[in-house]
Design an enzyme around this catalytic site. Sequence first.
Site: not given
Length: 476
Positions: A23, A223, A246, A268
Amino acid sequence: MHYFPVFADLNNRPVLVVGGGGVAARKVNLLLKANADVRIVAQKLNAELTALFELGHILWIAGEFNSEQIRNVFLVIAATDDEYLNERVFRVAESQQKLVNVVDDQARCSFIFPSIIDRNPIQVAVSSGGTAPVLARLLREKLEALLPQHLGAMADISGKWRHKVKTKLKTVTERRRFWESLFNGRFSQLLKNRQTEAAKKELELQLDKDYRGGFVSLVGAGPGDAGLLTLKGLQEIQQADVVLYDALVSDEILELVRRDAKLVFVGKRAQGKQVAQENTNALLVKYAQQGKRVVRLKGGDPFVFGRGGEELEVLAERQIPFSVVPGITAAIGATAYAGIPLTHRDYAQSAVFVTGHRKANASDIEWQTLARSNQTLVIYMGTLKAKDIAERLQQFGRAGSTPIAVISQGTQARQKTHIGTLTALAEIAENAPTPALIVVGEVVTLHDKLAWFGEQKFAQKRPHFTLDSLRIESVA
């Protein structure tokens, strides 16, 4: 926050480690990486520590621990299997106001070791505050896979060039753009390929260029579900000075844009307020010529009914540099979330994507091709012409009983899937919120079996109403 994260400079600072076993060896190796002056107190050392001692990398204080050994050290680590000794080391260190860590004993630690991702000089530390070390380790493993090995070389070289860059490029914006371009370009690729000298030359060449010219990235936002935005797309919107987006870009994705970037709506919508394409083109040119890093963010994929090619033609004519980041198009994302495979060996051997919103002088559509059986037809922006579409498809051979779906706001929490037949398409489309996608083909029959998106699927509650052959299912 229970623990305050800090990075300590241990270079040539004395650190005391009590213990001489495995250790202790693990902690010693970590400390040596930070160039600490490591001193070990132990009756004996294991083979690994003995080798380090013989090489002169550590100082060994052979014998018992005592309080004097702590007096002039910076950190103390107790790494023995003797609980009484560990307790004593902790109390002595605390009394002398030394930072102390008793390995695997959080109650006796004034500091803890995090999980480390080392890309020297880049370092990432992950900690659960001792509550879930396995979880922290798993997180470190994931970060290890994400962070390229050449990050350290990138940081090292750029650090040596910071002064030259600051001298050459006077404003913070110019310098930020230079470094972002460098780290995302050929410089990074050369270092990834272990071509260090070539990378340095590339940096020098890039610095000699005039970086006041802007750059445009055409990015597909997918999407709607922010989780479907690509990693590269995320990187682009977080580096942008200006984002032209957009109407199909979801609020979730806009939330990921860099906070100080300028957001410009150029959307649009059929029968709605629109920004003319010529105006969008002009804005892209304007911001790029101002030297800004511009992202043109489009719903879905910019090259699938997104007029992305038209916008890039304008940039190419004006010799404005650009790049393209593809996105998941709506036909792929919305149908997947609705449980409608586009192809299936039993139902459809091909899929055709068409737009219902055509240029005024466009040539006539090949309805005979679109009406073929054993294929899936996906129509973008077709709800306003649904009556004509249904009539034409039936005129050219599609049966009125052909299954159809109209998917509204696909992949988002508000997604609605409207199921029916071709004869009822006009009625279904009239009741469907936009934006919506029309799917025609036998694969739609798989929706009931494969639908997975939305809580009601798992609760076995599928609210619907019937309007002739219309069924509407909502995930909201």
